[in-house]
Design a protein around this motif. Structure first.
Motif, PDB file in Angstrom:
ATOM      1  N   LYS A  17       0.848  -1.195   0.000  1.00 57.19           N
ATOM      2  CA  LYS A  17       0.000   0.000   0.000  1.00 57.19           C
ATOM      3  C   LYS A  17       0.883   1.244   0.000  1.00 57.19           C
ATOM      4  O   LYS A  17       1.857   1.322   0.730  1.00 57.19           O
ATOM      5  N   SER A  18       0.536   2.187  -0.867  1.00 62.75           N
ATOM      6  CA  SER A  18       1.145   3.511  -0.908  1.00 62.75           C
ATOM      7  C   SER A  18      -0.034   4.468  -0.894  1.00 62.75           C
ATOM      8  O   SER A  18      -0.845   4.459  -1.816  1.00 62.75           O
ATOM      9  N   ARG A  19      -0.140   5.275   0.163  1.00 58.46           N
ATOM     10  CA  ARG A  19      -1.366   6.064   0.290  1.00 58.46           C
ATOM     11  C   ARG A  19      -1.148   7.354   1.049  1.00 58.46           C
ATOM     12  O   ARG A  19      -0.164   7.550   1.744  1.00 58.46           O
ATOM     13  N   TRP A  20      -2.174   8.207   0.933  1.00 61.41           N
ATOM     14  CA  TRP A  20      -2.253   9.429   1.717  1.00 61.41           C
ATOM     15  C   TRP A  20      -3.294   9.205   2.798  1.00 61.41           C
ATOM     16  O   TRP A  20      -4.420   8.808   2.509  1.00 61.41           O
ATOM     17  N   LEU A  21      -2.903   9.420   4.053  1.00 60.96           N
ATOM     18  CA  LEU A  21      -3.814   9.257   5.182  1.00 60.96           C
ATOM     19  C   LEU A  21      -4.040  10.617   5.825  1.00 60.96           C
ATOM     20  O   LEU A  21      -3.092  11.292   6.225  1.00 60.96           O
ATOM     21  N   THR A  22      -5.302  11.032   5.909  1.00 58.50           N
ATOM     22  CA  THR A  22      -5.629  12.291   6.561  1.00 58.50           C
ATOM     23  C   THR A  22      -5.881  12.026   8.036  1.00 58.50           C
ATOM     24  O   THR A  22      -6.728  11.207   8.396  1.00 58.50           O
ATOM     25  N   THR A  23      -5.110  12.710   8.881  1.00 54.22           N
ATOM     26  CA  THR A  23      -5.236  12.573  10.331  1.00 54.22           C
ATOM     27  C   THR A  23      -6.036  13.765  10.863  1.00 54.22           C
ATOM     28  O   THR A  23      -6.379  14.681  10.121  1.00 54.22           O
ATOM     29  N   ASN A  24      -6.298  13.767  12.145  1.00 49.66           N
ATOM     30  CA  ASN A  24      -6.982  14.893  12.786  1.00 49.66           C
ATOM     31  C   ASN A  24      -5.985  15.855  13.424  1.00 49.66           C
ATOM     32  O   ASN A  24      -6.368  16.711  14.206  1.00 49.66           O
ATOM     33  N   CYS A  25      -4.713  15.704  13.121  1.00 51.69           N
ATOM     34  CA  CYS A  25      -3.666  16.494  13.767  1.00 51.69           C
ATOM     35  C   CYS A  25      -3.476  17.839  13.065  1.00 51.69           C
ATOM     36  O   CYS A  25      -3.619  17.946  11.857  1.00 51.69           O
ATOM     37  N   THR A  26      -3.125  18.846  13.874  1.00 52.73           N
ATOM     38  CA  THR A  26      -2.938  20.196  13.336  1.00 52.73           C
ATOM     39  C   THR A  26      -1.586  20.794  13.694  1.00 52.73           C
ATOM     40  O   THR A  26      -1.349  21.964  13.447  1.00 52.73           O
ATOM     41  N   ASN A  27      -0.697  20.005  14.284  1.00 51.82           N
ATOM     42  CA  ASN A  27       0.581  20.547  14.751  1.00 51.82           C
ATOM     43  C   ASN A  27       1.712  20.418  13.735  1.00 51.82           C
ATOM     44  O   ASN A  27       2.866  20.641  14.060  1.00 51.82           O
ATOM     45  N   ALA A 113      -8.892   3.543   6.902  1.00 52.12           N
ATOM     46  CA  ALA A 113      -8.941   4.986   7.159  1.00 52.12           C
ATOM     47  C   ALA A 113      -8.542   5.335   8.588  1.00 52.12           C
ATOM     48  O   ALA A 113      -8.173   6.476   8.874  1.00 52.12           O
ATOM     49  N   ALA A 114      -8.576   4.362   9.494  1.00 53.65           N
ATOM     50  CA  ALA A 114      -8.199   4.610  10.883  1.00 53.65           C
ATOM     51  C   ALA A 114      -6.696   4.417  11.114  1.00 53.65           C
ATOM     52  O   ALA A 114      -6.194   4.695  12.187  1.00 53.65           O
ATOM     53  N   GLY A 115      -5.990   3.893  10.140  1.00 53.09           N
ATOM     54  CA  GLY A 115      -4.550   3.618  10.291  1.00 53.09           C
ATOM     55  C   GLY A 115      -4.248   2.187   9.910  1.00 53.09           C
ATOM     56  O   GLY A 115      -4.603   1.735   8.823  1.00 53.09           O
ATOM     57  N   ASN A 116      -3.626   1.442  10.843  1.00 53.21           N
ATOM     58  CA  ASN A 116      -3.342   0.023  10.610  1.00 53.21           C
ATOM     59  C   ASN A 116      -3.302  -0.693  11.943  1.00 53.21           C
ATOM     60  O   ASN A 116      -3.209  -0.065  12.995  1.00 53.21           O
ATOM     61  N   ASP A 117      -3.378  -2.024  11.907  1.00 53.32           N
ATOM     62  CA  ASP A 117      -3.330  -2.797  13.154  1.00 53.32           C
ATOM     63  C   ASP A 117      -2.015  -3.588  13.275  1.00 53.32           C
ATOM     64  O   ASP A 117      -1.942  -4.577  13.989  1.00 53.32           O
ATOM     65  N   GLY A 118      -0.981  -3.123  12.610  1.00 52.96           N
ATOM     66  CA  GLY A 118       0.299  -3.820  12.635  1.00 52.96           C
ATOM     67  C   GLY A 118       1.029  -3.759  13.954  1.00 52.96           C
ATOM     68  O   GLY A 118       1.953  -4.540  14.193  1.00 52.96           O
TER      69      GLY A 118
END
Length: 165
Positions: A17-27, A113-118
């Protein structure tokens, strides 16, 4: 690690997987971070036995590979950024064991969309040489039916120094 620095594949493999993940972070410079997951196989003797791992790279601001691409050791896969949930530019690198773990002969890795469980099967890719033969990554997770024992994945003389571990 400075922003813009090339990130390279640690071993031959196939991009899971090669992807863009949008987080809720603003810092950071952007809440969206690039992520690359690469599947690797290490054939052991006898040749019918294969170890499987996934290397994962996070906080990239450039992605240079696509899903399903074959990559070789040292190939550029992206560039470091100050993106996602981070306080400065850096690379978050992980190696996930995909077989022969505490609970399963073969593992699954969910990337959504939540991340990964690795996290359940992250290992120390430098190997681990503790006083009593105990592996903190695998041992800590065994009590919750997860975890994977760490092994030294580096070729002789190629691992970075471990300093004063």
């Amino acid at each position: 690690m400075p922003a813009g620095r090339d990130i390279i594949a640690v071993a031959d493999g196939v991009v899971r997987k090669s992807r863009w993940l949008t987080t809720n972070c603003t810092n950071s410079n952007s809440p969206t971070q690039g992520e690359v997951y690469i599947d690797h196989e290490v054939t052991r003797s006898p040749s019918t036995y294969t170890e499987k791992f996934t290397s994962a790279y996070f906080h990239l601001n450039v992605l240079s590979v696509a899903d399903g691409a074959t990559v070789t050791t040292g190939q550029k896969i992206g560039e470091v950024g100050w993106v996602g949930c981070s306080s400065e530019s850096h690379l978050h690198f992980a190696v996930i064991r995909m077989n022969n773990t505490a609970t399963d002969r073969t593992e699954t890795l969910t990337i959504d969309a939540a991340g990964n469980d690795g996290w359940r099967n992250v290992i120390e890719p430098y190997g681990f040489d503790p006083p009593a033969g105990f592996d903190p990554w695998g041992w800590r997770a065994y009590s919750i039916d997860a975890g994977a024992l760490s092994i030294d994945l580096w070729n002789t003389g190629q691992a970075p120094t471990t300093g004063t571990w």
